[in-house]
Design a protein around this motif. Structure first.
Motif, PDB file in Angstrom:
ATOM      1  N   ILE A 146       0.862  -1.178   0.000  1.00  0.00           N
ATOM      2  CA  ILE A 146       0.000   0.000   0.000  1.00  0.00           C
ATOM      3  C   ILE A 146       0.900   1.232   0.000  1.00  0.00           C
ATOM      4  CG2 ILE A 146      -1.896   1.182   1.183  1.00  0.00           C
ATOM      5  CD1 ILE A 146      -2.425  -1.534   2.624  1.00  0.00           C
ATOM      6  N   VAL A 147       0.894   1.962  -1.110  1.00  0.00           N
ATOM      7  CA  VAL A 147       1.800   3.096  -1.283  1.00  0.00           C
ATOM      8  C   VAL A 147       0.985   4.384  -1.358  1.00  0.00           C
ATOM      9  CG1 VAL A 147       3.652   4.080  -2.666  1.00  0.00           C
ATOM     10  CG2 VAL A 147       3.339   1.587  -2.596  1.00  0.00           C
ATOM     11  N   PRO A 148       1.067   5.240  -0.345  1.00  0.00           N
ATOM     12  CA  PRO A 148       0.309   6.494  -0.380  1.00  0.00           C
ATOM     13  C   PRO A 148       0.576   7.281  -1.654  1.00  0.00           C
ATOM     14  CG  PRO A 148       1.228   6.141   1.807  1.00  0.00           C
ATOM     15  CD  PRO A 148       1.810   5.076   0.917  1.00  0.00           C
ATOM     16  N   ASN A 149      -0.514   7.790  -2.230  1.00  0.00           N
ATOM     17  CA  ASN A 149      -0.492   8.628  -3.441  1.00  0.00           C
ATOM     18  C   ASN A 149      -0.067   7.876  -4.698  1.00  0.00           C
ATOM     19  OD1 ASN A 149      -1.178  10.905  -1.799  1.00  0.00           O
ATOM     20  ND2 ASN A 149       0.975  11.050  -1.222  1.00  0.00           N
ATOM     21  N   HIS A 150      -0.013   6.543  -4.630  1.00  0.00           N
ATOM     22  CA  HIS A 150       0.331   5.749  -5.807  1.00  0.00           C
ATOM     23  C   HIS A 150      -0.637   4.596  -6.043  1.00  0.00           C
ATOM     24  CE1 HIS A 150       4.175   7.864  -5.215  1.00  0.00           C
ATOM     25  NE2 HIS A 150       4.390   7.634  -6.495  1.00  0.00           N
ATOM     26  N   GLY A 151      -1.073   3.916  -5.000  1.00  0.00           N
ATOM     27  CA  GLY A 151      -2.009   2.829  -5.179  1.00  0.00           C
ATOM     28  C   GLY A 151      -1.662   1.614  -4.344  1.00  0.00           C
ATOM     29  N   VAL A 152      -2.325   0.496  -4.666  1.00  0.00           N
ATOM     30  CA  VAL A 152      -2.145  -0.766  -3.955  1.00  0.00           C
ATOM     31  C   VAL A 152      -1.724  -1.824  -4.967  1.00  0.00           C
ATOM     32  CG1 VAL A 152      -3.269  -2.555  -2.571  1.00  0.00           C
ATOM     33  CG2 VAL A 152      -3.906  -0.146  -2.259  1.00  0.00           C
ATOM     34  N   LEU A 153      -0.649  -2.548  -4.652  1.00  0.00           N
ATOM     35  CA  LEU A 153      -0.145  -3.586  -5.549  1.00  0.00           C
ATOM     36  C   LEU A 153      -0.209  -4.941  -4.847  1.00  0.00           C
ATOM     37  CD1 LEU A 153       1.175  -4.398  -8.228  1.00  0.00           C
ATOM     38  CD2 LEU A 153       3.405  -3.971  -7.158  1.00  0.00           C
ATOM     39  N   VAL A 154      -0.922  -5.902  -5.457  1.00  0.00           N
ATOM     40  CA  VAL A 154      -1.001  -7.275  -4.964  1.00  0.00           C
ATOM     41  C   VAL A 154      -0.012  -8.110  -5.767  1.00  0.00           C
ATOM     42  CG1 VAL A 154      -2.496  -9.276  -4.605  1.00  0.00           C
ATOM     43  CG2 VAL A 154      -3.430  -6.952  -4.358  1.00  0.00           C
ATOM     44  N   ILE A 155       0.912  -8.780  -5.060  1.00  0.00           N
ATOM     45  CA  ILE A 155       2.019  -9.462  -5.726  1.00  0.00           C
ATOM     46  C   ILE A 155       1.971 -10.965  -5.455  1.00  0.00           C
ATOM     47  CG2 ILE A 155       4.522  -9.622  -5.972  1.00  0.00           C
ATOM     48  CD1 ILE A 155       4.713  -6.765  -4.879  1.00  0.00           C
ATOM     49  N   GLU A 156       2.050 -11.742  -6.520  1.00  0.00           N
ATOM     50  CA  GLU A 156       2.254 -13.188  -6.432  1.00  0.00           C
ATOM     51  C   GLU A 156       3.732 -13.445  -6.716  1.00  0.00           C
ATOM     52  OE1 GLU A 156       1.392 -17.328  -6.120  1.00  0.00           O
ATOM     53  OE2 GLU A 156       0.155 -15.575  -5.621  1.00  0.00           O
ATOM     54  N   VAL A 157       4.433 -14.100  -5.795  1.00  0.00           N
ATOM     55  CA  VAL A 157       5.873 -14.324  -5.920  1.00  0.00           C
ATOM     56  C   VAL A 157       6.144 -15.766  -6.348  1.00  0.00           C
ATOM     57  CG1 VAL A 157       8.077 -14.357  -4.698  1.00  0.00           C
ATOM     58  CG2 VAL A 157       6.407 -12.574  -4.198  1.00  0.00           C
ATOM     59  N   LYS A 158       7.015 -15.922  -7.324  1.00  0.00           N
ATOM     60  CA  LYS A 158       7.445 -17.242  -7.757  1.00  0.00           C
ATOM     61  C   LYS A 158       8.980 -17.308  -7.701  1.00  0.00           C
ATOM     62  CE  LYS A 158       3.333 -18.733  -8.564  1.00  0.00           C
ATOM     63  NZ  LYS A 158       2.719 -19.678  -7.598  1.00  0.00           N
ATOM     64  N   SER A 159       9.499 -18.356  -7.032  1.00  0.00           N
ATOM     65  CA  SER A 159      10.946 -18.469  -6.786  1.00  0.00           C
ATOM     66  C   SER A 159      11.646 -19.427  -7.731  1.00  0.00           C
ATOM     67  CB  SER A 159      11.184 -18.941  -5.344  1.00  0.00           C
ATOM     68  OG  SER A 159      10.478 -18.161  -4.418  1.00  0.00           O
ATOM     69  N   HIS A 160      10.937 -19.978  -8.712  1.00  0.00           N
ATOM     70  CA  HIS A 160      11.492 -21.028  -9.558  1.00  0.00           C
ATOM     71  C   HIS A 160      12.674 -20.525 -10.389  1.00  0.00           C
ATOM     72  CE1 HIS A 160       7.279 -21.965  -8.634  1.00  0.00           C
ATOM     73  NE2 HIS A 160       7.682 -23.235  -8.632  1.00  0.00           N
TER      74      HIS A 160
END
Length: 565
Positions: A54-68
């Motif tokens: 959650i970044v003020p004045n920029h938006g919300v980013l939902v991240i799926e992480v893959k380590s392969h």
């Protein structure tokens, strides 16, 4: 970072991204939720968002992480990650479903998302995925992040993705041509809705921002406590002050609610009850507040009679409520009940009420109880754990032993005065500032010493609204009776509501039980004028998260120190 740790069992990519964000100095106003469980997933029974940034004045980013170490998209559209079997739901789709699940939850809980772009992306932390993955109508190029982004700076990659994502949304929806949110207030509300912050004493000032984050995180032991007890129908969580019992009680209610269950959160203390009620006003199916306030509602009474005493609260009111509940259909009863401060409520009549309130009753219903029977049972109720074990079927006990509220030197003051509760560890790092103990002569006016203590805390940088003055006395406390002009201007009685800027609240220690303040000044500490003195001293000391000043009568100080002068 919430929580402020990354589990050892987490995939390496999540550990790397966690470390990159935690160590970045340019993200102080960001809120990063890690391993956020999603009980109401749009596709699955339940799911998880690896990171919600959650970044003020920029938006919300939902991240799926893959380590392969390798990633490929096959001709039929399926994904092959590492040596695993091909999967139809690729990482971007997983992130998209998590994003929509969270957005639906926020909207349902009346969180204002106007002007807030919510974006999703997949982060391949161990491959150069941006050059390896072909373009596709199923995802946008900017939704792919990779090892190069991690090397060059996770924060800048997130800002770039939010910028590109907002531009895409604006090209379709035309809604982000003005100021982009979330602002600071929206960011906190979003975070609180997704992973609630049940720390009622808010902090002020940039210099203590890290402490605020520290206090609102769920610590390792707390997660393990709820997780370990998840399969038990009835659980009693015990622990001394500062081990997070109220925090856990609130999180337990939230988890039950996310499973679609309706229930009640109860406590004994009126100030705590008011704050619990306010915290859950927008959560469907949850009734929160004191046990007795909920009984008034059940009994159909708007308020208690004037000067109501024990005969009303522990007799007449309970009888009226029981008569009403005997007429209830089963669907009017709660799916679960969570009780904080159970040491003050573990009485036969109270358990009779809970038996009727709870679907399945005490024998089969879902119950989570939280209490400190060793030090905080100050209302002559005694240790009623045998009663609970007798009345509540299959009651399991879990002991909390790690202090996550107080700086260690404050907690150690309980040991100095021989009211030590037996902590097995501390989560917070000590800052080297010891509590201050100021003697006064019995019968002397403490106003000058109280004013000096408050001014000293103010000069250190604490806002007046961060300070609480607590006393063993009520109407005749120094805070209630001082004629000092400055003290009369700044002191206001506590009422459990949001604290006023420029004002110092005062209260009895009894009424403040279950709550906390950044800085606490204890007054009127006189063994001969307060009982049970040791229990009140212990509760008073452990209300302070960061600073403690105690005004102690001279002979009381000597006796506490074993006769030392």
């Amino acid at each position: 970072m919430i929580p402020n740790y990354c589990a050892e069992s987490a995939p390496p990519g999540e550990k790397d991204l966690f470390a990159a964000l935690a160590s970045n100095t340019g993200t102080d106003d960001w809120i990063v939720l890690h391993s956020l469980g999603i009980a109401r997933h749009v596709r699955q029974v339940e799911g998880e968002a690896d990171f919600v940034v959650i970044v003020p004045n920029h938006g919300v980013l939902v991240i799926e992480v893959k380590s392969h170490q390798s990633v490929a998209v096959l001709a039929d559209g399926r994904w092959r990650l590492g040596n695993g079997a091909p999967i139809a739901r690729g990482p971007v789709r997983q992130a998209d479903e998590a994003m929509h699940s969270l957005r639906e939850y926020l909207v349902k809980n009346h969180v204002d998302l106007r002007g807030v772009p919510i974006i999703c992306a997949a982060w391949f932390t161990h491959t150069r995925a941006r050059s390896q993955i072909p373009s596709s109508p199923e995802w946008l190029d900017w939704q792919i992040l990779d090892s190069v982004d991690l090397e060059r700076g996770a924060a800048s990659a997130i800002l770039r993705t939010l910028r590109d994502g907002m531009a895409h949304l604006d090209s379709v929806l035309h809604v982000f041509h003005r100021d982009v949110g979330p602002d600071k207030g929206q960011a906190e509300r979003i975070a609180s809705a997704l992973r609630p912050r049940f720390e009622f004493a808010r902090t002020f000032g940039d210099r203590r921002r890290s402490r605020e984050s520290e206090l609102i995180r769920f610590i390792d032991e707390q997660y393990l406590a709820l997780d370990a007890m998840a399969d038990n129908r009835a659980v009693l969580f015990t622990g001394p002050a500062g081990t997070g019992k109220t925090l856990l009680a609130c999180e337990a209610v939230r988890r039950e609610s996310l499973q679609g269950r309706a229930g009640r959160l109860m406590c004994f203390n009126a100030f705590l009850g008011r704050q619990l009620r306010d915290s859950f006003t927008e959560i469907d199916g949850v009734t929160a507040g004191t046990f007795h306030s909920q009984l008034l509602e059940i009994a159909g009474l708007k308020a208690a009679p004037t000067n109501a005493g024990p005969d009303f609260w522990d007799g007449e009111l309970i009888d009226i409520a029981i008569e009403v509940m005997l007429e209830w259909e089963d669907d009017a009863r709660a799916d679960f009940i969570v009780i904080d401060e159970i040491q003050d409520l573990a009485r036969p009549a109270v358990l009779d009420v809970v038996d009727l309130l709870l679907r399945g009753g005490l024998a089969r219903g879902r119950m989570l109880l939280f209490g400190d029977f060793d030090r905080q049972a100050i209302y002559e109720s005694g240790d009623n754990r045998p009663l609970l074990r007798e009345r509540v079927g299959d009651l399991t006990t879990f002991a909390l032993k790690v202090n996550c509220r107080n700086l260690p030197r404050i907690a150690h003051a309980t040991e100095t005065f021989n009211v030590f509760p037996g902590y097995q560890g501390y989560r917070r790092q000590d800052d080297g500032i010891a509590p201050t103990f100021v003697r006064f002569d019995r019968g002397a006016d403490q106003s000058v010493k109280l004013a000096s203590a408050i001014k000293s805390l103010r000069d250190e940088g604490y806002e007046l609204s961060e300070i609480a003055v607590l006393s063993t006395r009520r109407a005749d406390s120094v805070a209630a009776n001082s004629t000092d002009t400055w003290l009369r201007q700044i002191l206001v009685p506590a009422d459990g509501r949001t604290r006023q800027a420029g004002k110092v609240i005062y209260s009895t220690i009894h009424a403040f039980k279950g709550l906390e303040a950044s800085a606490v000044v204890l007054t009127d500490l006189d063994r001969d004028l307060a009982a049970p003195f040791e229990a009140l001293l212990y509760i008073g000391i452990t209300r302070a998260t960061d600073r403690l000043v105690a005004l102690i009568e001279t002979s009381t100080m000597r006796s506490l120190l074993g006769g030392a002068s």
